[in-house]
Scaffold this motif. Structure first.
Motif, mmCIF file in Angstrom:
data_model
loop_
_atom_site.group_PDB
_atom_site.id
_atom_site.type_symbol
_atom_site.label_atom_id
_atom_site.label_comp_id
_atom_site.label_asym_id
_atom_site.label_seq_id
_atom_site.Cartn_x
_atom_site.Cartn_y
_atom_site.Cartn_z
ATOM 1 N N SER A 1 37.533 43.613 36.541
ATOM 2 C CA SER A 1 38.080 43.458 37.606
ATOM 3 C C SER A 1 39.483 42.754 37.611
ATOM 4 C CB SER A 1 37.171 42.733 38.750
ATOM 5 O OG SER A 1 35.793 43.568 38.862
ATOM 6 N N ALA A 2 39.370 41.583 36.966
ATOM 7 C CA ALA A 2 40.707 40.968 36.772
ATOM 8 C C ALA A 2 41.866 41.547 36.278
ATOM 9 C CB ALA A 2 40.424 39.609 35.918
ATOM 10 N N ARG A 3 41.491 42.593 35.569
ATOM 11 C CA ARG A 3 42.265 43.524 34.866
ATOM 12 C C ARG A 3 43.274 44.195 36.040
ATOM 13 N NH1 ARG A 3 41.436 48.859 31.008
ATOM 14 N NH2 ARG A 3 43.095 48.781 29.883
ATOM 15 N N LEU A 4 42.695 44.500 37.169
ATOM 16 C CA LEU A 4 43.349 45.231 38.137
ATOM 17 C C LEU A 4 44.136 44.176 38.945
ATOM 18 C CD1 LEU A 4 40.440 47.408 39.374
ATOM 19 C CD2 LEU A 4 42.102 47.990 37.755
ATOM 20 N N GLY A 5 44.200 43.069 38.593
ATOM 21 C CA GLY A 5 44.648 42.104 39.390
ATOM 22 C C GLY A 5 45.979 41.272 38.482
ATOM 23 N N GLY A 6 46.317 42.089 37.484
ATOM 24 C CA GLY A 6 47.423 41.189 36.905
ATOM 25 C C GLY A 6 46.869 40.643 35.695
ATOM 26 N N PHE A 7 45.568 40.504 35.288
ATOM 27 C CA PHE A 7 45.394 40.029 34.027
ATOM 28 C C PHE A 7 45.834 40.020 32.839
ATOM 29 C CE2 PHE A 7 42.017 39.528 30.564
ATOM 30 C CZ PHE A 7 41.587 38.431 30.641
ATOM 31 N N GLU A 8 46.071 41.321 32.438
ATOM 32 C CA GLU A 8 46.759 41.896 31.295
ATOM 33 C C GLU A 8 48.260 41.394 31.134
ATOM 34 O OE1 GLU A 8 45.652 45.658 28.966
ATOM 35 O OE2 GLU A 8 45.527 45.845 31.037
ATOM 36 N N LYS A 9 48.942 41.759 32.300
ATOM 37 C CA LYS A 9 50.312 41.324 32.462
ATOM 38 C C LYS A 9 50.572 39.784 32.415
ATOM 39 C CE LYS A 9 54.245 41.704 35.429
ATOM 40 N NZ LYS A 9 54.783 42.341 36.776
ATOM 41 N N ASP A 10 49.810 38.986 32.985
ATOM 42 C CA ASP A 10 49.724 37.442 33.181
ATOM 43 C C ASP A 10 49.739 36.859 31.704
ATOM 44 O OD1 ASP A 10 50.731 37.842 35.649
ATOM 45 O OD2 ASP A 10 48.977 36.903 36.366
ATOM 46 N N GLY B 1 49.374 28.329 44.222
ATOM 47 C CA GLY B 1 50.122 29.015 43.198
ATOM 48 C C GLY B 1 49.391 29.512 42.179
ATOM 49 N N GLN B 2 48.031 30.063 42.419
ATOM 50 C CA GLN B 2 47.312 30.705 41.361
ATOM 51 C C GLN B 2 47.327 32.018 41.522
ATOM 52 O OE1 GLN B 2 45.427 28.724 38.610
ATOM 53 N NE2 GLN B 2 47.403 27.490 39.013
ATOM 54 N N ALA B 3 47.178 32.789 40.434
ATOM 55 C CA ALA B 3 47.041 34.352 40.874
ATOM 56 C C ALA B 3 45.594 34.745 41.334
ATOM 57 C CB ALA B 3 47.148 35.016 39.550
ATOM 58 N N GLY B 4 45.238 35.771 41.950
ATOM 59 C CA GLY B 4 43.984 35.834 42.399
ATOM 60 C C GLY B 4 42.865 36.277 41.313
ATOM 61 N N TRP B 5 43.458 36.807 39.960
ATOM 62 C CA TRP B 5 42.565 36.670 39.013
ATOM 63 C C TRP B 5 41.998 35.596 38.539
ATOM 64 C CZ3 TRP B 5 43.363 34.890 34.200
ATOM 65 C CH2 TRP B 5 44.665 34.689 33.696
ATOM 66 N N ARG B 6 42.780 34.373 38.733
ATOM 67 C CA ARG B 6 42.442 33.223 37.981
ATOM 68 C C ARG B 6 41.509 32.724 39.015
ATOM 69 N NH1 ARG B 6 45.498 31.305 34.322
ATOM 70 N NH2 ARG B 6 47.536 32.428 33.699
ATOM 71 N N TRP B 7 41.627 32.729 40.371
ATOM 72 C CA TRP B 7 40.670 32.324 41.345
ATOM 73 C C TRP B 7 39.091 33.306 41.173
ATOM 74 C CZ3 TRP B 7 40.517 27.767 43.790
ATOM 75 C CH2 TRP B 7 41.913 27.464 44.285
ATOM 76 N N MET C 1 42.778 35.577 47.913
ATOM 77 C CA MET C 1 43.154 34.156 47.268
ATOM 78 C C MET C 1 44.364 34.099 46.465
ATOM 79 S SD MET C 1 40.713 32.128 47.955
ATOM 80 C CE MET C 1 41.008 30.803 47.017
ATOM 81 N N GLN C 2 44.939 35.645 46.441
ATOM 82 C CA GLN C 2 46.244 35.480 45.524
ATOM 83 C C GLN C 2 47.219 34.726 46.085
ATOM 84 O OE1 GLN C 2 47.077 37.633 42.945
ATOM 85 N NE2 GLN C 2 48.989 36.779 42.983
ATOM 86 N N GLY C 3 47.679 33.923 45.107
ATOM 87 C CA GLY C 3 48.955 32.671 45.451
ATOM 88 C C GLY C 3 48.324 31.692 46.124
ATOM 89 N N LYS C 4 47.170 31.534 46.189
ATOM 90 C CA LYS C 4 46.650 30.355 46.802
ATOM 91 C C LYS C 4 46.907 29.196 45.792
ATOM 92 C CE LYS C 4 45.096 32.065 50.808
ATOM 93 N NZ LYS C 4 45.649 31.700 52.061
#
Length: 477
Positions: free
Chosen positions: A57-66, A194-200, A189-192
C-alpha cells in the motif's frame, strides 16, 4: 509441580464419572468457550498480514520514490522478510513446544514486530528499509506456526478446518480492509507534521499491533493441561477428547522430547513432500503481495484502487468458511483444496487472455478464492501429523518455513516491465498452481492407500482373534 499433578489426577477422575449426555453438553460448552478466547486470533492474524504487506500500500503513496528505490530493490525488500521468516520458524516452534506457553510467546513476538513495523516509517534509504524488513521477518516468524500448533492442541481433526479458517480469515480480510484502512491514512495523513502519508501508515499500523498484543497476553489460552481459566472438568475433557481422536499428549510420561520431535519430522518423507508442494503453491500466491498494483492496472487513482481491492477478499472469506465447513463435515481435504485451486486457475487464465476492465476485475474475485484452499491445506497438514505433538510442532514450522522460499521467488514474478498486462506473471502463477495440485493429489492417493491398508489389517485381526479391535488412527484425505 505437585499441585499440578494433583489437579491432573482430579480432572481424570471427574471425566471418568461423566455420563454421555453430560460429556456432550460439557464438550459443547468447552468448544464455545475456546472459540470465544481464540476469536482474538482473527485480529492478531489481520495485523500480522497488514504489517507484512503494508509496503504494497505504501508503494502507491510514494514509498519507492522517497526511498530512492530502483530496479529490483522493491522486490528485494519484499522478499528479504521471508529470509528471517524462514530461518526462525522451526527453532521458534521447538521453543514453544518446550515452553508450553503460547499466551506468552505469541504476544511477545507481536510486540517486537509491531515496534519494527512502526520504526520502518523513519527509514530514509534502501539499506535502512532492507534491515527493517529483515528484522520484521525474524520477529514475525514464531506467529504462524505457533498459532497452527496452538489450535491443533485444542481441536479434534474434524473441527480443525473451520477453526483454521476462522483464525486465519483475518489474513484474508486484511488483504482487502487493510487496503481500505491504508487509503484513509495515505489520504488523510499526508503531510501531517511534515511526514509523508506512507510513513504515518507504518507508525499507526505498528502502534496498533503493539497495543493489541498487550491485550492478547490476557486472552490467549495456553494448552489444555496448563490453561488456568479451565475448570477441572473442562481440562480433563479437553485432554481426553483429543486422545480419543488420535492425538498424542503434550504433558505426562508419554510426551516426547522436543529434539526427538525434530528428528521424527526430518526423517518423515511426507514432511518434505508437503514442503515441496507448498513452496510451489506459495509462488502462485505471489499475486497477493502485489494485489494493489494489480488493481491499479484498471487505471483508477490511489484511493479508488485501494477501495476496489476490498470486495474480492470479502467474498474469499465467505467462500473459505463454506468450503472448510463442508470439508470438516465430510472429513475430506484434498477435493476442497482442488475446488479452490480451480477457481483461482480460472482467474489466472482470464487475466492472461484479456485486458477488459470488467473481466479483469471478475478474475480478481476468482483468484482470491485460492485462500480457502490454503486454509484447508494447513488443516490437512495438522491432521496428517496429529499423533505426536513434538513432531507436529516441528513439521508445521518446517513446512511453513519452506513456504517462505516460494514467497521469496514469487516476489520477483511481478516486475514493472511485465505490466500492465502481467501475462507472464499470471502464467507463472498458473503453472505453479498446477504443479502443486499434482503433488497434493499424489499425497491424497498415498494417504488413501495407507487408510485402506489399516482397514485390511484391522479386519484380519478381527478374523484371527474373533473379537472387536479398537478403531485405529485414520488420515483425513
Amino acid at each position: 509441580m505437585s499441585a499440578l499433578t494433583d489437579a491432573k489426577s482430579e480432572t481424570v477422575h471427574v471425566s471418568s464419572v461423566l455420563s454421555s449426555h453430560a460429556r456432550n453438553d460439557l464438550e459443547r460448552r468447552l468448544v464455545r468457550k475456546l472459540d470465544l478466547h481464540l476469536s482474538v486470533v482473527v485480529l492478531l492474524y489481520a495485523l500480522n498480514f497488514i504489517d507484512r504487506g503494508n509496503a504494497s500500500s505504501a508503494r502507491l503513496g510514494g514509498f519507492e520514490k522517497d526511498l530512492h528505490l530502483h530496479g529490483t530493490q522493491y522486490a528485494t525488500i519484499l522478499s528479504i522478510m521471508y529470509v528471517g521468516f524462514s530461518a526462525m520458524q522451526v527453532p521458534a516452534n521447538m521453543f514453544l513446544h518446550w515452553l508450553e506457553r503460547p499466551a506468552i510467546l505469541i504476544p511477545s513476538c507481536m510486540v517486537i514486530w509491531g515496534l519494527v513495523s512502526a520504526l520502518t516509517g523513519i527509514t530514509q534509504n534502501y539499506t535502512q528499509v532492507f534491515l527493517a524488513r529483515l528484522l520484521l521477518g525474524f520477529s514475525e516468524a514464531p506467529f504462524f506456526p505457533g498459532i497452527m500448533f496452538l489450535i491443533s492442541g485444542w481441536y479434534k481433526r474434524d473441527e480443525l478446518a473451520v477453526r483454521t479458517t476462522f483464525v486465519t480469515c483475518g489474513g484474508v480480510l486484511s488483504a482487502g480492509f487493510g487496503s481500505l484502512f491504508a487509503s484513509g491514512i495515505l489520504r488523510g495523513m499526508q503531510g501531517k507534521l511534515g511526514q509523508a502519508g506512507w510513513r504515518w501508515l507504518f507508525y499507526i499500523e505498528g502502534g496498533i499491533t503493539v497495543m493489541v498484543a498487550i491485550c492478547a497476553f490476557f486472552i490467549l489460552p495456553n494448552f489444555p493441561h496448563n490453561t488456568t481459566w479451565l475448570t477441572p472438568e473442562e481440562r480433563s475433557l479437553a485432554i481426553t477428547r483429543l486422545a480419543d481422536d488420535g492425538y498424542g499428549r503434550l504433558d505426562g510420561p508419554g510426551k516426547r522430547k522436543t529434539i526427538q520431535g525434530l528428528w521424527d519430522a526430518l526423517s518423515d518423507w511426507k514432511v518434505w513432500w508437503f514442503s515441496g508442494a507448498i513452496i510451489i503453491d506459495y509462488m502462485s500466491l505471489s499475486f497477493v503481495l502485489y494485489f494493489p498494483t494489480i488493481v491499479a492496472t484498471m487505471g483508477y487513482d490511489v484511493t479508488i484502487t485501494l477501495l476496489l481491492a476490498v470486495p474480492p477478499w470479502v467474498l474469499a472469506a465467505i467462500v473459505a468458511f463454506a468450503l472448510s465447513r463442508y470439508s470438516d463435515n465430510a472429513k475430506k481435504r484434498c477435493m476442497y483444496i482442488f475446488a479452490s485451486s480451480a477457481l483461482a486457475a480460472l482467474g489466472f487464465i482470464i487475466s492472461i487472455c484479456t485486458m477488459n476492465m470488467i473481466a479483469r476485475y471478475a478474475s480478481m474475485f476468482l483468484m482470491a478464492q485460492i485462500a480457502a484452499g490454503q486454509m484447508i491445506l494447513w488443516a490437512w497438514i495438522n491432521n496428517t501429523f496429529a499423533r505426536e505433538p513434538a513432531k507436529r510442532a516441528v513439521a508445521v514450522a518446517l513446512i511453513s518455513a519452506m513456504s517462505a522460499v516460494g514467497s521469496i521467488v514469487g516476489s520477483f514474478l511481478w516486475p514493472l516491465t511485465w505490466g500492465p498486462t502481467y501475462r507472464y506473471s499470471y502464467a507463472a502463477c498458473l503453472a505453479a498452481l498446477g504443479m502443486s495440485s499434482i503433488m497434493l493429489g499424489f499425497m491424497h492417493l498415498h494417504l488413501k492407500r495407507v487408510n485402506e491398508q489399516i482397514d485390511r489389517n484391522e479386519q484380519n485381526a478381527k478374523d484371527i482373534n474373533d473379537l472387536q479391535v479398537p478403531v485405529g488412527f485414520r488420515y483425513l484425505v
